[in-house]
Write an enzyme that holds these catalytic residues in place. Sequence first.
Site, PDB file in Angstrom:
ATOM      1  N   VAL A   1      27.859 -49.165 -25.319  1.00  0.00           N
ATOM      2  CA  VAL A   1      28.367 -47.796 -25.304  1.00  0.00           C
ATOM      3  C   VAL A   1      29.297 -47.632 -26.495  1.00  0.00           C
ATOM      4  CG1 VAL A   1      29.684 -46.075 -24.018  1.00  0.00           C
ATOM      5  CG2 VAL A   1      28.195 -47.673 -22.788  1.00  0.00           C
TER       6      VAL A   1
ATOM      7  N   ASP B   1      31.505 -44.640 -29.090  1.00  0.00           N
ATOM      8  CA  ASP B   1      32.640 -43.742 -28.894  1.00  0.00           C
ATOM      9  C   ASP B   1      32.287 -42.440 -28.184  1.00  0.00           C
ATOM     10  OD1 ASP B   1      32.511 -41.330 -31.280  1.00  0.00           O
ATOM     11  OD2 ASP B   1      31.219 -43.072 -31.521  1.00  0.00           O
TER      12      ASP B   1
ATOM     13  N   THR C   1      24.974 -39.157 -34.224  1.00  0.00           N
ATOM     14  CA  THR C   1      25.410 -38.328 -33.105  1.00  0.00           C
ATOM     15  C   THR C   1      25.362 -36.827 -33.401  1.00  0.00           C
ATOM     16  OG1 THR C   1      26.892 -40.142 -32.644  1.00  0.00           O
ATOM     17  CG2 THR C   1      27.537 -38.049 -31.727  1.00  0.00           C
TER      18      THR C   1
END
Length: 310
Positions: free
Chosen positions: A198, A200, A169
């Site tokens: 999906v 966090d 991320t």
Amino acid sequence: MSAVLVVHGGAWAIPDELATASIDGVKAAARKGFLTLTRGGSALDAVEAAVRALEDNSVFNAGHGAALNADGEVELDSIIMDGKTLACGAVSSVKNIANPVSLARAVMEKTSHVLLTGKGANLFAESIGAATVPTETLVTEYERREWKKHKNYSTGVKEDFNSQWAHDTVGAVAVDSAGNVACATSTGGIRNKMVGRVGDSPIIGCGGFADNTSGAVSCTGHGESILKVTLARLILSHIEQGKSVANASQVSLQHMGDRVQGAGGAIVVSPSGEWAATFTTERMAWAAVEGDVLWYGLDPNERAKEELSQ
């Protein structure tokens, strides 16, 4: 007070061949976000600008360079939050959007909702004339090759996540001269994830949280683990109890490791400008701008600096 901006490019076992590009990428994004602050932009403007720069850089798993799911498709997640008002916007499982962080901001500012997902998020993007791109332009040759190599996402959390193919991320946190904080997080998720999975990143209190009473956090790491401990909110809870931002981050990441065997990282900034970049994975590319100094690092206990004018 002086403004501060911190960015991360993901906490994982970054291989040596991506190390230099990862550091260069977070440094460039930090400079871009901080420039927004120096030109009078808000913390919210700055984190959006910084994350857009990371989404546009194919070294990172967000926007361009996103990981592929089990069907070889791109599904993108993002969140943005304003610490002054607790206004928040997020999108999940969106396709053909190069900058999901800006779509998340549009959800925050143009709807009465917090999170839009899948088809609905893409329909909303169309309705506001958001720029779209052919999905294949978001996929790098490197990602396509790695995806083919690792078609099974199954074994243990730490084993999978810390392996070199577990791409991650991006995120940013900032405090502006008015003392307002903001956060933004964006990701392509875990390679070979189930369709519709999906993590966090777009979930308030998990992938990010911002509140002027305590600070702003952007998290990175194994999404399911971060969700289970609501990592972003947990860090701010420790700050509210009097811990420093660095200690609050360390204690929270340690708790996640102990409780659910998850590894990850977080960047945090307080309304007073105290900041930290902390991680329990092998590496995390991060950069921070404070005053005239750009700090950056990749390995544990490593911190370098350069003058911002360079």
